[in-house]
Design a protein around this motif. Sequence first.
Motif, short mmCIF file in Angstrom:
data_model
loop_
_atom_site.label_atom_id
_atom_site.label_comp_id
_atom_site.label_asym_id
_atom_site.label_seq_id
_atom_site.Cartn_x
_atom_site.Cartn_y
_atom_site.Cartn_z
N MET A 1 2.77 -29.05 53.85
CA MET A 1 2.77 -27.67 53.37
C MET A 1 1.62 -26.90 54.02
O MET A 1 0.56 -27.46 54.30
N PHE A 2 1.86 -25.61 54.21
CA PHE A 2 0.88 -24.75 54.86
C PHE A 2 0.77 -23.44 54.07
O PHE A 2 1.48 -23.23 53.09
N THR A 3 -0.15 -22.58 54.51
CA THR A 3 -0.36 -21.31 53.81
C THR A 3 -0.03 -20.09 54.66
O THR A 3 0.04 -18.98 54.15
N GLY A 4 0.13 -20.29 55.97
CA GLY A 4 0.36 -19.15 56.85
C GLY A 4 -0.91 -18.45 57.25
O GLY A 4 -0.86 -17.37 57.85
N ILE A 5 -2.08 -19.04 56.95
CA ILE A 5 -3.36 -18.51 57.40
C ILE A 5 -3.78 -19.31 58.62
O ILE A 5 -4.15 -20.48 58.51
N ILE A 6 -3.72 -18.70 59.78
CA ILE A 6 -3.94 -19.39 61.05
C ILE A 6 -5.41 -19.77 61.20
O ILE A 6 -6.30 -18.96 60.95
N GLN A 7 -5.65 -21.00 61.64
CA GLN A 7 -7.01 -21.50 61.79
C GLN A 7 -7.52 -21.41 63.22
O GLN A 7 -8.72 -21.39 63.45
N ALA A 8 -6.62 -21.37 64.18
CA ALA A 8 -7.02 -21.24 65.59
C ALA A 8 -5.79 -20.91 66.43
O ALA A 8 -4.65 -21.15 66.01
N VAL A 9 -6.04 -20.38 67.60
CA VAL A 9 -4.99 -20.20 68.60
C VAL A 9 -5.23 -21.23 69.69
O VAL A 9 -6.29 -21.26 70.31
N GLY A 10 -4.26 -22.12 69.89
CA GLY A 10 -4.37 -23.15 70.91
C GLY A 10 -3.53 -22.81 72.12
O GLY A 10 -2.95 -21.72 72.22
N ASN A 145 5.83 -16.62 63.51
CA ASN A 145 5.04 -17.54 64.35
C ASN A 145 3.95 -18.24 63.54
O ASN A 145 2.84 -18.45 64.01
N GLY A 146 4.29 -18.57 62.29
CA GLY A 146 3.36 -19.29 61.44
C GLY A 146 2.39 -18.43 60.67
O GLY A 146 1.59 -18.95 59.89
N VAL A 147 2.43 -17.11 60.84
CA VAL A 147 1.49 -16.19 60.19
C VAL A 147 2.13 -15.60 58.94
O VAL A 147 3.21 -15.02 58.99
N SER A 148 1.45 -15.75 57.80
CA SER A 148 1.93 -15.17 56.54
C SER A 148 1.76 -13.66 56.57
O SER A 148 0.65 -13.16 56.72
N LEU A 149 2.87 -12.93 56.40
CA LEU A 149 2.85 -11.48 56.44
C LEU A 149 3.66 -10.91 55.29
O LEU A 149 4.50 -11.59 54.70
N THR A 150 3.42 -9.63 55.00
CA THR A 150 4.11 -8.94 53.92
C THR A 150 5.17 -8.01 54.49
O THR A 150 4.89 -7.21 55.40
N VAL A 151 6.38 -8.12 53.97
CA VAL A 151 7.49 -7.27 54.41
C VAL A 151 7.28 -5.86 53.88
O VAL A 151 7.13 -5.64 52.68
N ASN A 152 7.26 -4.89 54.79
CA ASN A 152 7.06 -3.49 54.38
C ASN A 152 8.37 -2.74 54.21
O ASN A 152 8.54 -1.99 53.26
N GLN A 153 9.29 -2.93 55.15
CA GLN A 153 10.57 -2.22 55.10
C GLN A 153 11.69 -3.14 55.55
O GLN A 153 11.48 -4.04 56.37
N ILE A 154 12.87 -2.92 55.01
CA ILE A 154 14.07 -3.66 55.41
C ILE A 154 15.17 -2.64 55.62
O ILE A 154 15.44 -1.80 54.76
N GLU A 155 15.79 -2.70 56.80
CA GLU A 155 16.86 -1.75 57.10
C GLU A 155 17.86 -2.40 58.03
O GLU A 155 17.50 -2.83 59.14
N ASP A 156 19.10 -2.49 57.58
CA ASP A 156 20.17 -3.12 58.37
C ASP A 156 19.75 -4.54 58.77
O ASP A 156 19.49 -5.35 57.91
N ASN A 157 19.64 -4.80 60.07
CA ASN A 157 19.27 -6.15 60.52
C ASN A 157 17.84 -6.20 61.06
O ASN A 157 17.51 -7.03 61.91
N THR A 171 -4.79 -14.44 65.78
CA THR A 171 -3.48 -15.06 66.05
C THR A 171 -2.96 -14.66 67.43
O THR A 171 -3.57 -13.81 68.11
N ASN A 172 -1.83 -15.24 67.81
CA ASN A 172 -1.22 -14.87 69.09
C ASN A 172 -0.28 -13.68 68.96
O ASN A 172 0.37 -13.30 69.94
N LEU A 173 -0.21 -13.07 67.77
CA LEU A 173 0.69 -11.93 67.59
C LEU A 173 0.28 -10.73 68.44
O LEU A 173 1.10 -9.86 68.73
N LYS A 174 -0.98 -10.67 68.84
CA LYS A 174 -1.44 -9.57 69.70
C LYS A 174 -0.76 -9.59 71.06
O LYS A 174 -0.79 -8.60 71.80
#
Length: 199
Positions: A1-10, A145-157, A171-174
């Motif tokens: 189990m994980f939390t989605g809080i990234i500890q490092a970028v490898g 990509n393993g990062v816990s995030l909050t959904v702001n909007q949902i529209e269609d797909n 994170t590597n999301l940048k």
Amino acid sequence: MFTGIIQAVGEIKQIRSIQGYSDNGLSLEITAEEMDLSDVMTGDSIAVNGVCLTVRTLTGNLFTVDVSQETLSCTQGLDQVGIHVNLEKAMRLSDRLGGHLVSGHVDATGTVVRFEPIGESFKLIIQAPQSIFRYLAHKGSITVNGVSLTVNQIEDNEFSVNLIPHTLAMTNLKELSPGMAVNLETDMLARYVARLLNI
């Protein structure tokens, strides 16, 4: 189990075919960069870009994991040398749950539609398979990509999340840009509720 809080970028340093396996899985050598591996042992789990993998060997700040062809077929970011990957060690029961409960089992891959600055933050819009949308809720949780995030909007797909500067820095999301694929895991509590309700 994980939390989605990234500890490092490898970084994936080397890739080899797994010897003796008929499914042509891969063995990855990954550098853990700044993540402390002193409490990691062979057989422990590490989430790599949101995918739960088992440590096979460990030397200094390098570790190896094996990835089956089945996992490779339903995820992204695990098959190229030089790719930066988000890393998180498995949580302890005594750890703070800073994100949300994450299993490391990717539900689907999505595609980045837009990634644009809004003030000091960034708005990330992702197109995803329709099958996961029954598990998404406004202000609910999703892992990208393993990062816990909050959904702001949902529209269609499509759905959108907001990325604060700290999340981008850690994170590597940048590195995302339109057209790139990302690993998605929905909130496991939402999946169980949907199962109980048979929806």
